[in-house]
Design a protein around this motif. Structure first.
Motif, PDB file in Angstrom:
ATOM      1  N   GLN A  40      57.281  87.629   0.150  1.00 45.35           N
ATOM      2  CA  GLN A  40      57.614  86.292   0.644  1.00 45.35           C
ATOM      3  C   GLN A  40      58.573  86.381   1.837  1.00 45.35           C
ATOM      4  OE1 GLN A  40      58.978  84.661  -3.121  1.00 45.35           O
ATOM      5  NE2 GLN A  40      57.174  83.341  -3.279  1.00 45.35           N
ATOM      6  N   LYS A  41      59.536  87.305   1.754  1.00 47.56           N
ATOM      7  CA  LYS A  41      60.461  87.512   2.868  1.00 47.56           C
ATOM      8  C   LYS A  41      59.700  87.986   4.110  1.00 47.56           C
ATOM      9  CE  LYS A  41      64.350  90.424   4.326  1.00 47.56           C
ATOM     10  NZ  LYS A  41      65.241  91.566   3.964  1.00 47.56           N
ATOM     11  N   ALA A  42      58.810  88.962   3.920  1.00 47.28           N
ATOM     12  CA  ALA A  42      58.024  89.488   5.048  1.00 47.28           C
ATOM     13  C   ALA A  42      57.124  88.412   5.631  1.00 47.28           C
ATOM     14  CB  ALA A  42      57.190  90.683   4.590  1.00 47.28           C
ATOM     15  N   PHE A  43      56.560  87.584   4.774  1.00 44.07           N
ATOM     16  CA  PHE A  43      55.690  86.506   5.244  1.00 44.07           C
ATOM     17  C   PHE A  43      56.465  85.531   6.119  1.00 44.07           C
ATOM     18  CE2 PHE A  43      53.785  82.287   4.854  1.00 44.07           C
ATOM     19  CZ  PHE A  43      52.465  82.555   5.171  1.00 44.07           C
ATOM     20  N   SER A  44      57.657  85.166   5.685  1.00 41.80           N
ATOM     21  CA  SER A  44      58.463  84.204   6.459  1.00 41.80           C
ATOM     22  C   SER A  44      58.856  84.780   7.813  1.00 41.80           C
ATOM     23  CB  SER A  44      59.715  83.809   5.667  1.00 41.80           C
ATOM     24  OG  SER A  44      60.592  84.914   5.535  1.00 41.80           O
ATOM     25  N   GLU A  45      58.972  86.120   7.908  1.00 47.61           N
ATOM     26  CA  GLU A  45      59.365  86.762   9.157  1.00 47.61           C
ATOM     27  C   GLU A  45      58.200  86.995  10.104  1.00 47.61           C
ATOM     28  OE1 GLU A  45      63.101  89.367   7.295  1.00 47.61           O
ATOM     29  OE2 GLU A  45      61.193  90.337   7.791  1.00 47.61           O
ATOM     30  N   SER A  46      56.959  87.006   9.559  1.00 41.31           N
ATOM     31  CA  SER A  46      55.847  87.485  10.390  1.00 41.31           C
ATOM     32  C   SER A  46      54.681  86.530  10.552  1.00 41.31           C
ATOM     33  CB  SER A  46      55.309  88.803   9.803  1.00 41.31           C
ATOM     34  OG  SER A  46      54.812  88.597   8.490  1.00 41.31           O
ATOM     35  N   GLY A  51      50.993  87.063  12.340  1.00 45.74           N
ATOM     36  CA  GLY A  51      50.034  86.927  11.261  1.00 45.74           C
ATOM     37  C   GLY A  51      50.166  88.085  10.282  1.00 45.74           C
ATOM     38  N   ILE A  52      49.250  88.145   9.319  1.00 50.31           N
ATOM     39  CA  ILE A  52      49.310  89.182   8.297  1.00 50.31           C
ATOM     40  C   ILE A  52      47.993  89.954   8.265  1.00 50.31           C
ATOM     41  CG2 ILE A  52      50.871  87.730   6.949  1.00 50.31           C
ATOM     42  CD1 ILE A  52      48.542  87.354   4.937  1.00 50.31           C
ATOM     43  N   SER A  53      47.988  91.062   7.528  1.00 48.88           N
ATOM     44  CA  SER A  53      46.782  91.875   7.369  1.00 48.88           C
ATOM     45  C   SER A  53      46.316  91.839   5.922  1.00 48.88           C
ATOM     46  CB  SER A  53      47.062  93.333   7.750  1.00 48.88           C
ATOM     47  OG  SER A  53      47.433  93.451   9.094  1.00 48.88           O
ATOM     48  N   LEU A  54      45.024  91.962   5.739  1.00 50.91           N
ATOM     49  CA  LEU A  54      44.443  92.102   4.406  1.00 50.91           C
ATOM     50  C   LEU A  54      43.633  93.390   4.348  1.00 50.91           C
ATOM     51  CD1 LEU A  54      42.936  88.611   3.406  1.00 50.91           C
ATOM     52  CD2 LEU A  54      45.160  89.565   2.807  1.00 50.91           C
ATOM     53  N   TYR A  55      43.896  94.191   3.319  1.00 55.87           N
ATOM     54  CA  TYR A  55      43.004  95.295   2.988  1.00 55.87           C
ATOM     55  C   TYR A  55      42.281  94.896   1.707  1.00 55.87           C
ATOM     56  CZ  TYR A  55      41.063  99.543   1.143  1.00 55.87           C
ATOM     57  OH  TYR A  55      40.183 100.452   0.619  1.00 55.87           O
ATOM     58  N   ILE A  56      40.959  94.941   1.728  1.00 57.01           N
ATOM     59  CA  ILE A  56      40.166  94.536   0.564  1.00 57.01           C
ATOM     60  C   ILE A  56      39.360  95.734   0.089  1.00 57.01           C
ATOM     61  CG2 ILE A  56      38.476  92.904  -0.331  1.00 57.01           C
ATOM     62  CD1 ILE A  56      39.212  91.013   1.975  1.00 57.01           C
ATOM     63  N   HIS A  57      39.636  96.176  -1.136  1.00 51.07           N
ATOM     64  CA  HIS A  57      38.979  97.362  -1.673  1.00 51.07           C
ATOM     65  C   HIS A  57      37.736  96.960  -2.455  1.00 51.07           C
ATOM     66  CE1 HIS A  57      38.868 101.616  -2.668  1.00 51.07           C
ATOM     67  NE2 HIS A  57      38.535 101.280  -3.900  1.00 51.07           N
ATOM     68  N   LEU A  58      36.591  97.478  -2.010  1.00 53.23           N
ATOM     69  CA  LEU A  58      35.302  97.210  -2.655  1.00 53.23           C
ATOM     70  C   LEU A  58      34.832  98.535  -3.269  1.00 53.23           C
ATOM     71  CD1 LEU A  58      33.768  95.026   0.218  1.00 53.23           C
ATOM     72  CD2 LEU A  58      34.902  94.239  -1.873  1.00 53.23           C
ATOM     73  N   PRO A  59      34.994  98.738  -4.563  1.00 49.87           N
ATOM     74  CA  PRO A  59      34.960 100.084  -5.141  1.00 49.87           C
ATOM     75  C   PRO A  59      33.590 100.640  -5.510  1.00 49.87           C
ATOM     76  CG  PRO A  59      35.486  98.505  -6.849  1.00 49.87           C
ATOM     77  CD  PRO A  59      35.358  97.716  -5.564  1.00 49.87           C
ATOM     78  N   PHE A  60      32.536  99.837  -5.433  1.00 49.52           N
ATOM     79  CA  PHE A  60      31.255 100.277  -5.998  1.00 49.52           C
ATOM     80  C   PHE A  60      30.473 101.183  -5.059  1.00 49.52           C
ATOM     81  CE2 PHE A  60      32.235  96.076  -7.828  1.00 49.52           C
ATOM     82  CZ  PHE A  60      32.455  96.490  -9.132  1.00 49.52           C
ATOM     83  N   THR A 319      51.029  94.415  12.042  1.00 47.68           N
ATOM     84  CA  THR A 319      51.596  93.269  11.328  1.00 47.68           C
ATOM     85  C   THR A 319      52.631  93.805  10.352  1.00 47.68           C
ATOM     86  OG1 THR A 319      49.925  93.346   9.573  1.00 47.68           O
ATOM     87  CG2 THR A 319      49.437  91.960  11.487  1.00 47.68           C
ATOM     88  N   GLN A 320      53.615  93.003  10.044  1.00 45.76           N
ATOM     89  CA  GLN A 320      54.654  93.463   9.120  1.00 45.76           C
ATOM     90  C   GLN A 320      54.152  93.455   7.688  1.00 45.76           C
ATOM     91  OE1 GLN A 320      58.535  91.693   9.604  1.00 45.76           O
ATOM     92  NE2 GLN A 320      59.065  92.012   7.456  1.00 45.76           N
TER      93      GLN A 320
END
Length: 454
Positions: A40-46, A51-60, A319-320
């Protein structure tokens, strides 16, 4: 008998996608509540800035590759797709509930496993579901990993329409004997086909992943693989050292014997030959294990000293806050790390209970943050400095003493409160980073934890 630098420095060591490395996380001092406050702290700063980054793991995956160390679930049952996407979107909604405003997403990376295991319709459902809770940054960078054997034109087109402009295809090696040993049979034709499709559709950064040090691999195999790669002219390349860690990966890395692997100087020669061929064809070495054409954003980021490295690898943007979604994913707020459960069943159960599926993590100390910055500088810019007092820490004299032999071997230059890695030192970046790794120094591992550095 005089030993080579490769023999001298080829020791077990971390790959430094993070600092501290996962085996040295302080799990006792970590709680999900502390992670929540950190992100939440990082979100408020960045959020409003980068913006932010998403890593989405698709394991199959439909079959097991014996070189792979990723968290995966082998199945041919594609009914698992919709169940897993529903869980991913539930996890994302739990994060979004904790945020004061809609997130702005700058980066998305779909990793695996095999992201192209999923149908184009389910991939669309996933990305649209993510953006039902978020905004898309104006200058966003979306990427995914594709398996050349099962990536379809329709998948490439659908992801392109959803904003993806970068794709990396796992190649590894084209020699049939190597492919059989690692259980990854894919003809050159399949790689060429998906590469040409991606170019035709309009992807601006197409990458190939190739590996040196695989079982039965020879110089002739590497030359053939690199020449075939050059003929397709991907924008960037990952040219990795095979990480042989069967004590971690179990039967997945026991499809061949130890003596089938090229060793030390023999293995390093595979890399040097490949590097020479890539250089002749216009590729520039980036950080560790990566190459790019001058037209690629990774090269431009290197020239502008904007290259970044995290759990997703090298990136041309920073991104932070990076939130990892999916089983085994790791999140990073800069101040802390958090990792999801590696068990698919536990992942589903925790989400059913409306809980973030985080099971461990680490809160970075002031010392950790300083050393993390130095290691990022070394892995991205091949240099670091402590002329700024904020980047000095009390053990620095010891670090410099530990680097003395590396300096004597002309792998680094130390002058004016600055360390620079020489061209000869490039293969030994991980060893140089290890001199800064206070966690590793204070508690040397008693069992096998890391692959060899060279």
């Amino acid at each position: 008998m005089e030993i080579s630098l490769t023999q001298k420095y080829n020791v077990p060591g971390p790959r430094y996608t993070s600092y501290p490395t996962v085996p040295y996380w302080d799990e006792a001092g970590f709680t999900t509540e502390k992670w929540t406050a950190s992100f939440q702290k990082a979100f408020s700063e960045s959020n409003s800035q980068n913006g932010i980054s998403l890593y989405i793991h698709l394991p199959f995956c439909e079959s097991m590759c014996t070189f792979c160390g990723c968290n995966k679930r082998i199945t041919k049952n594609h009914a698992v797709e919709e169940i897993y996407i529903k869980a991913l979107l539930k996890e994302w909604s739990l994060y979004c509930r904790l945020l004061p405003e809609k997130p702005i997403i700058k980066e998305i990376h779909l990793g695996g496993g095999t992201p192209t295991f999923f149908s184009k319709n389910n991939l669309e459902q996933l990305i649209n579901g993510i953006f039902s809770f978020a905004f898309k940054a104006e200058k966003h960078e979306f990427s995914f990993e594709g398996h050349p054997n099962n990536t379809t034109y329709d998948q490439l087109k659908k992801l392109y329409d959803l904003g993806f402009r970068r794709v990396s295809f796992g190649v590894q090696d084209y020699a049939e004997k190597v492919q059989k040993a690692i259980h990854r049979i894919q003809p050159f034709h399949n790689v060429a086909k998906v590469t040409f499709w991606a170019k035709e559709i309009g992807y601006t950064s197409i990458g190939h992943d190739i590996i040196f040090g695989l079982p039965f691999q020879t110089i002739e195999d590497v030359v053939d693989t690199v020449e075939k790669t050059n003929s397709l002219k991907p924008d960037r390349l990952a040219f990795y050292s095979y990480a042989h860690t069967p004590w971690i990966k179990g039967n997945g890395q026991r499809g061949f014997n130890e003596e089938d692997l090229p060793k030390d100087a023999e293995k390093r020669k595979l890399y040097e030959i490949g590097k020479q061929l890539l250089s002749k064809n216009g590729y520039h070495e980036i950080g560790m294990d990566h190459f790019a054409l001058q037209s690629d954003s990774l090269y431009k980021a290197t020239q502008n000293k904007e290259l970044h490295r995290n759990f997703m690898g090298y990136s041309s943007s920073k991104t932070q806050l990076m939130i990892g979604l999916g089983v085994s994913s790791i999140s990073d707020s800069w101040y802390s790390f958090a990792q999801n459960t590696k068990s698919l069943e536990d992942y589903y159960q925790l989400l059913e209970w409306d809980q973030l599926p985080v099971i461990k993590g680490h809160l970075l100390t002031d010392e950790d943050l300083i050393i993390r910055k130095h290691i990022l500088n070394l892995t991205c810019e091949l240099e670091t400095s402590w002329s700024d007092e904020s980047l000095y820490f009390k053990e620095f004299p010891t670090v410099l003493l530990d680097l003395k032999e590396i300096e004597n071997d002309e792998l680094i230059v130390i002058e004016d409160h600055k360390i620079s890695i020489t061209e000869a030192g490039r293969p030994f970046v991980r060893n140089i980073c290890m001199a800064f790794d206070l966690h590793l120094k204070r508690k040397s591992p008693e069992t096998n934890l890391f692959s060899m550095t060279v």
